[in-house]
Scaffold this motif. Structure first.
Motif, short mmCIF file in Angstrom:
data_model
loop_
_atom_site.label_atom_id
_atom_site.label_comp_id
_atom_site.label_asym_id
_atom_site.label_seq_id
_atom_site.Cartn_x
_atom_site.Cartn_y
_atom_site.Cartn_z
N ASP A 215 44.24 54.88 45.06
CA ASP A 215 45.08 54.15 44.11
C ASP A 215 46.37 54.89 43.81
O ASP A 215 47.42 54.27 43.61
N ASN A 240 35.87 39.26 48.48
CA ASN A 240 36.40 39.07 47.14
C ASN A 240 35.38 39.45 46.07
O ASN A 240 34.22 39.02 46.12
N LYS A 241 35.83 40.23 45.10
CA LYS A 241 35.00 40.64 43.98
C LYS A 241 35.78 40.47 42.69
O LYS A 241 37.00 40.69 42.66
N ILE A 242 35.10 40.12 41.62
CA ILE A 242 35.75 39.98 40.34
C ILE A 242 36.33 41.32 39.88
O ILE A 242 37.35 41.38 39.19
N GLU A 243 35.69 42.43 40.29
CA GLU A 243 36.21 43.75 39.91
C GLU A 243 37.63 43.98 40.42
O GLU A 243 38.37 44.81 39.86
N HIS A 244 38.03 43.29 41.48
CA HIS A 244 39.37 43.48 42.03
C HIS A 244 40.46 43.09 41.05
O HIS A 244 41.59 43.59 41.14
N GLU A 246 40.92 43.82 38.04
CA GLU A 246 41.42 44.93 37.25
C GLU A 246 42.57 45.60 37.98
O GLU A 246 43.60 45.96 37.37
N LEU A 247 42.44 45.77 39.31
CA LEU A 247 43.51 46.36 40.11
C LEU A 247 44.73 45.44 40.14
O LEU A 247 45.86 45.90 39.96
N ARG A 250 46.54 45.71 36.85
CA ARG A 250 47.27 46.97 36.69
C ARG A 250 48.54 46.99 37.53
O ARG A 250 49.59 47.45 37.08
N GLU A 276 35.21 31.70 39.05
CA GLU A 276 35.23 33.00 38.40
C GLU A 276 36.56 33.71 38.66
O GLU A 276 37.10 34.40 37.79
N GLN A 277 37.09 33.54 39.89
CA GLN A 277 38.38 34.17 40.23
C GLN A 277 39.51 33.59 39.38
O GLN A 277 40.35 34.33 38.84
N ALA A 280 39.30 34.85 35.96
CA ALA A 280 39.66 36.27 35.88
C ALA A 280 41.16 36.50 35.95
O ALA A 280 41.68 37.45 35.35
#
Length: 565
Positions: A215, A240-244, A246-247, A250, A276-277, A280
């Motif tokens: 990062d 694809n992940k929901i955690e992405h 956050e990146l 940012r 969900e995407q 998010a």
């Protein structure tokens, strides 16, 4: 003559999303001169009665970096009303490059974008080092407008050499990369693209260079765009992940530049992920920042054989077999022990892009006449006909035909209601054509004509005005393409003229028009009557013209550097 070209009596859908209206469009010196009730008097007049007159479409997700060096129109782009393209996506570009390291970039294009090595070796004549010099090599030599993102893979390779695929960068190396990104932006890049897709590797099996970046490195490079107040950040992070998000958040907040992420589509393996995407990403927009998802207008189809396939790259045994010589691969596919390992791969419950559904994969083309009865049957149906397990039937059929059987697969896009909601979202950009890539697996040039035919005319998911807006001014606004994407006096005369009652895309077909006689898939259109670039007709009556009116689209830092010089 008052005009070089007069388009008379069409229904103007101007790209803004406002209601359409009947008007003439007068063009002079490559620009739109007037719109309204215009007097006759032009070197050429086009009767557009009954047709829609729209801004030229902008295909913002292409990999035409190599193809444009030998195919100056980027076919089949003009056949679908596309007048401008953005290349250099997913971290992949042909510049910057050091002399002697060209093949390192070729290795990534061969594997990730599935472009035949023969075509790249014969079609690319390396006569540049910087990204700006690469764009210069296209000046005056293209039939459509061309812009590009600078790729993280090339930037990393330039600074670190082969260590770029082995380790993290040092602070000093990151600073050198920052200077390269700035130089590329001042040379005309429209932004930067990066790639952390765990499935993306080079031809030699090593990961593409940008996958090794942490990062700290990624943010340092993207900070250059924030400092210049210009450009987009395009990224692909793999499954694809929901955690992405956050990146993405940012990146968008830190740089205040548009982030483009891949991708939002209905997926058979995760049918609710798209919702969900969108949930998010909504807070990022609510806070005043931009992180647009990419979506397609059709299922992302891949045509493949077991001679050449990336469909199963998520599974270790399958992936390793596809790197073996064909004779060894055939022996492995026939081996009962190996089949058990292949079966175990598919039984692994972890999430993957491949849906593991043999009722979706189907037989598209067979070699032997006695096997034609399986064509258009899915693997489950074909297995029942042969009284076999689906995996055994799939492998046995391929082995019977020397691995030349062609199969059809789509991992996503099959739920029309879900795709309709996705396409209507203000957080989604339509278009992941991948034009110039995957040339032996698929052809998705026609996402624009499919949007107009399938989703507007047949399904009524979008109004014609909103669909044209998504194909034109929306993209121009996000990518900072000034003077494009609208039909307004003073704007570039890029036009797409089509019949709204018939416009659509044809099924892909094979052509042998790549260097070294390489085959690839192309896609024709229906109802696309004229494509006009900077006031010149380059496509009409199903044929491309001989002029090359395309321009190189460069961002504000380039203009500022020229002004300072």
């Amino acid at each position: 003559m008052d005009y070089d070209l007069l388009v008379r009596g069409g229904r103007v859908v101007d790209g803004s999303g406002l209601p359409s209206y009947l008007a003439d469009v007068g063009i002079k010196d490559g620009k739109i001169a007037e719109i309204g009730r215009l007097k006759p008097g032009a070197a050429r007049t086009i009767d557009a009665g009954g047709l829609v007159v729209a801004p030229g479409f902008i295909d913002h997700h292409t990999h035409l970096d190599a193809q444009l060096l030998w195919d100056l129109y980027g076919t089949s782009e003009p056949q679908h009303g596309v007048t401008s393209v953005v290349m250099g996506n997913c971290g992949l570009t042909l510049a910057p490059v050091k002399k002697g390291e060209e093949d390192a970039l070729v290795k990534s294009f061969v594997r990730v974008e599935a472009i035949p090595r023969y075509a790249l070796e014969q079609g690319v004549r390396w006569n540049w080092h910087t990204f700006g010099e690469y764009l210069d090599s296209l000046e005056g030599k293209v039939g459509i407008n061309v812009g590009g993102l600078v790729g993280h893979i090339a930037v990393r390779q330039y600074v670190m050499g082969e260590e770029s695929v082995e380790r993290r960068a040092t602070p000093g190396e990151i600073q050198q990369m920052r200077l390269l990104v700035r130089d590329a932006m001042e040379g005309g890049a429209l932004g930067i693209s990066t790639n952390r897709n765990e499935r993306h590797m080079r031809e030699d099996g090593k990961p593409v260079a940008s996958r090794l970046a942490d990062d700290k490195e990624l943010f340092a490079l993207c900070d250059v765009l924030g400092e210049l107040n210009a450009g987009v950040i395009e990224t692909i992070l793999g499954r694809n992940k929901i955690e992405h998000f956050e990146l993405y958040g940012r990146l968008a907040r830190r740089t205040q530049r548009p982030v483009i992420w891949q991708s939002v589509q209905h997926r058979w393996t995760e049918p609710n992920l798209w919702r969900e995407q969108l949930d998010a990403v909504a807070p990022i927009f609510r806070d005043g920042y931009r992180a647009y998802g990419l979506s397609h207008t059709v299922p992302l189809v891949r045509h493949f054989s077991l001679k050449n396939s990336q469909v199963f790259d998520e599974f270790p045994t399958w992936k390793s077999l596809m790197f073996l010589p064909e004779e060894v691969r055939r022996q492995a596919f026939a081996d009962p022990e190996t089949r058990q390992k292949l079966r175990a791969d598919l039984a692994d419950p972890r999430p993957t892009n491949f849906h593991r559904r043999w009722d979706i994969v189907r037989v598209e083309k067979t070699v032997k006449p006695e096997n034609r009865k399986y064509v258009d049957k899915n693997i489950a149906e074909m297995a029942a006909m042969r009284s076999q397990d689906p995996l055994d039937a799939f492998l046995d059929l391929a082995l019977e035909e020397n691995l030349e059987t062609v199969f059809w697969n789509a991992n996503n896009g099959g739920d029309s209601e879900a795709m309709g909601e996705i396409l209507r979202s203000p957080y989604v950009l339509a278009g992941t054509s991948d034009a110039g890539a995957h040339v032996q697996f698929g052809a998705d040039f026609g996402y624009s004509t499919t949007l107009l035919g399938l989703w507007v005319r047949e399904r009524g998911v979008l109004s014609l005005e909103r669909a044209v807006n998504k194909l034109t001014f929306e993209v121009a606004s996000v990518y900072g393409l000034e003077g494009r994407g609208l039909l307004r006096p003073g704007f570039a005369a890029d036009l797409s003229i089509f019949d709204p009652s018939t416009v659509n895309a044809h099924e892909p077909e094979w052509a042998e028009d790549y260097p070294a006689g390489t085959k690839r898939l192309i896609q024709r259109s229906e109802g696309m009557c004229y494509t006009i670039v900077n006031g010149r007709v380059i496509y009409e009556d199903g044929r491309l013209g001989g002029e090359l009116p395309g321009q190189i689209l460069r961002g504000p830092p380039y203009q500022a550097r020229r002004a300072a010089a």
